[in-house]
Each structure stands twice: as structure tokens, then as C-alpha cells.
Design an enzyme around this catalytic site. Structure first.
Site: not given
Ligand SMILES: NC(=O)c1ccc[n+]([C@@H]2O[C@H](COP(=O)([O-])OP(=O)(O)OC[C@H]3O[C@@H](n4cnc5c(N)ncnc54)[C@H](O)[C@@H]3O)[C@@H](O)[C@H]2O)c1
Length: 239
Positions: A121, A134
Site C-alpha cells: 500500500s 495497518y
Molecule cells: N482498497 C484500497 O484502497 C487499498 C489500497 C492499498 C492496499 N490495499 C490492500 O489491498 C488488499 C485487498 O484489499 P481490498 O481493498 O481489495 O479489500 P476487500 O475488503 O475488498 O478484500 C479483502 C479480502 O480479504 C479477505 N480476508 C480478510 N481477512 C481474511 C482472513 N483472515 N483470511 C482470508 N481472507 C481474508 C476478505 O474476506 C476479502 O475478500 C489488502 O491487503 C489491502 O490492504 C487496499
């Protein structure tokens, strides 16, 4: 294998990798979404809680590509931050990627090729208040990714991070709703004044744009790209 492949960025990565010909193992805590994505892309669903080392022990090890993506957020000041929530975030976002690497690198090393992509991130490179767990976890995955790059190089295995700013996913939609309630301002104001304050490009990124970078890192022209962190942040870390 894409962890957290049932939603958001993970889902977009699973779709892109499958379209490029990969058989994708979709790992997610949410069984229904893992199964739905797997059916959509002709992959295999693995409902699993990545905070549970025993569940990780049941996942396949003969991978070519590992995308460590599963994650969660919790927003609170350090003095109010629930310790068990902090620990859960480290387990899912740091310990699980470590355990998955430990289990899957031997196969990649044996075949002399592998790709590890860690969805870090902008918060792997910069801090924000109220996101202690985080930001800690994302800085940790940066370190793990670099060590994997150094150890994997002689075996044809690359390891990189991609570092998106705010992506339009359920994780961010939940943050927008929470911040809107907390600050007493509308969702559009939250996006413009809170989330995009440090971004030169004033829009959210789409999950497919992150998946395109992941796909590039897994493709034929990036064997020399390793130990890197690629910002997809609209200029946030340039300022
Ligand atoms: N959305 C953003 O702005 C953003 C920005 C930078 C980085 N990220 C990173 O991208 C990644 C995905 O985020 P997203 O925005 O797609 O989120 P999201 O909430 O849409 O998806 C995350 C997924 O992870 C799964 N998950 C959570 N805990 C879990 C566990 N204990 N075991 C198995 N699966 C689990 C959830 O069920 C979900 O399907 C994360 O690592 C997040 O930190 C997101």
C-alpha cells in the site's frame, strides 16, 4: 494463488491472471465469494481463515505465482486500539504471507521460476494517523518482500510489492462510510478532502489497474524487477 481473492483487488487479480491462462487458487475467509470467483474464472476455491496457521497448512504448495493480498483495516488512535485487533491484522497481513512463502518457495525453487507479488500500500511507504496496525503490517510486508527477493534471485523467483493509494473496493467503501459518520460530512467530501488530500491525481484507483501491474510483474519481461515497491498512488509519495 491469490489470497483475499473473493473481493476487490484480489478478485481483479484472480480475473486477470485467469484471463492470461493461469489456473487460479482463490483463497478467502468468505466461502461464498471465494466460490463465486472461482466458478466465474474456472479456478479453485479455498475457503480459509489466514489468521489460522492450521488452515494455511491445508492450502496447496505447488504454485508458480503467489499474490499475498488478503487484508483488513481498523481505524482508531493507538491508545484506543484493541490489542487483539492489532494482532489479528499482523497475523493476516504479515504472518500468513510468511507462512505461505515458507510453504510455496520450495516448489518455485525446484522449478527455477516463481513470482511473488505482495499487495502492500502507499501505507507501506508512508504513515497516516489512526492506522497503527495497518501501517505496521504494510511496512513489515515491505521488508519480507525484499528478503524473499534476495533469497529467491538465484532460483529465478522474484518478489515485489505494489503500493496502491485508495482503490475503489469494499474495504475503502466501508472507510468512506465510517469517516463520513465520524466527521459529519458527505461521502464525496470524505473522498476529496480526506482520502485524496495527498494524491496529485484526484480520483480513486480501480482494482483492475492494480491487477494490471500484478499481471505485468508475473509476465515475461520482469525477471529483473525484484525487491521493488511500485507505487500506484497518483503521486502521493512523490510529494
Ligand atoms: N482498497 C484500497 O484502497 C487499498 C489500497 C492499498 C492496499 N490495499 C490492500 O489491498 C488488499 C485487498 O484489499 P481490498 O481493498 O481489495 O479489500 P476487500 O475488503 O475488498 O478484500 C479483502 C479480502 O480479504 C479477505 N480476508 C480478510 N481477512 C481474511 C482472513 N483472515 N483470511 C482470508 N481472507 C481474508 C476478505 O474476506 C476479502 O475478500 C489488502 O491487503 C489491502 O490492504 C487496499
Amino acid at each position: 494463488m491469490v489470497t483475499g481473492g473473493g473481493s476487490g483487488i484480489g478478485r481483479a487479480c484472480a480475473v486477470a491472471l485467469a484471463a492470461a491462462g493461469a489456473l487460479v487458487h482463490v483463497v478467502d475467509l468468505d466461502e461464498e465469494s471465494a466460490r463465486t470467483v472461482a466458478v466465474d474464472i474456472g479456478g479453485e476455491a479455498h475457503p480459509a481463515d489466514l489468521s489460522d496457521a492450521a488452515a494455511i497448512g491445508e492450502l496447496p504448495t505447488d504454485l508458480d505465482i503467489l499474490v499475498n493480498n488478503a487484508g483488513l483495516q481498523h481505524v482508531a488512535a493507538i491508545e484506543d486500539f484493541p490489542a487483539e485487533r492489532f494482532e489479528l491484522i499482523q497475523k493476516v497481513m504479515v504472518t500468513a504471507p510468511f507462512l505461505l512463502l515458507k510453504r510455496t518457495l520450495p516448489h518455485m525453487y525446484a522449478q527455477g521460476w516463481g513470482r511473488v507479488v505482495n499487495i502492500s500500500s502507499a501505507h507501506g511507504l508512508r504513515a497516516s494517523p489512526f492506522k497503527s496496525a495497518y501501517v505496521t503490517a504494510k511496512h513489515a510486508i515491505e521488508g519480507l518482500s525484499k528478503v524473499a527477493a534476495l533469497e529467491g534471485a538465484e532460483h529465478g523467483v522474484t518478489s515485489n510489492c505494489v503500493n496502491p493509494a485508495y482503490v475503489r473496493t469494499p474495504l475503502v467503501e466501508r472507510q468512506i462510510a465510517a469517516q463520513s459518520a465520524a466527521h459529519g460530512i458527505g461521502p464525496e467530501q470524505v473522498v476529496g478532502e480526506v482520502l485524496l488530500r495527498r494524491s496529485a491525481a484526484k480520483r480513486l484507483i480501480e482494482p483492475e489497474e492494480v491487477a494490471a501491474a500484478v499481471l505485468w510483474l508475473c509476465g515475461p519481461h520482469t525477471g529483473f524487477v525484484t525487491g521493488a515497491s511500485i507505487p500506484l498512488d497518483g503521486g502521493w509519495t512523490a510529494s
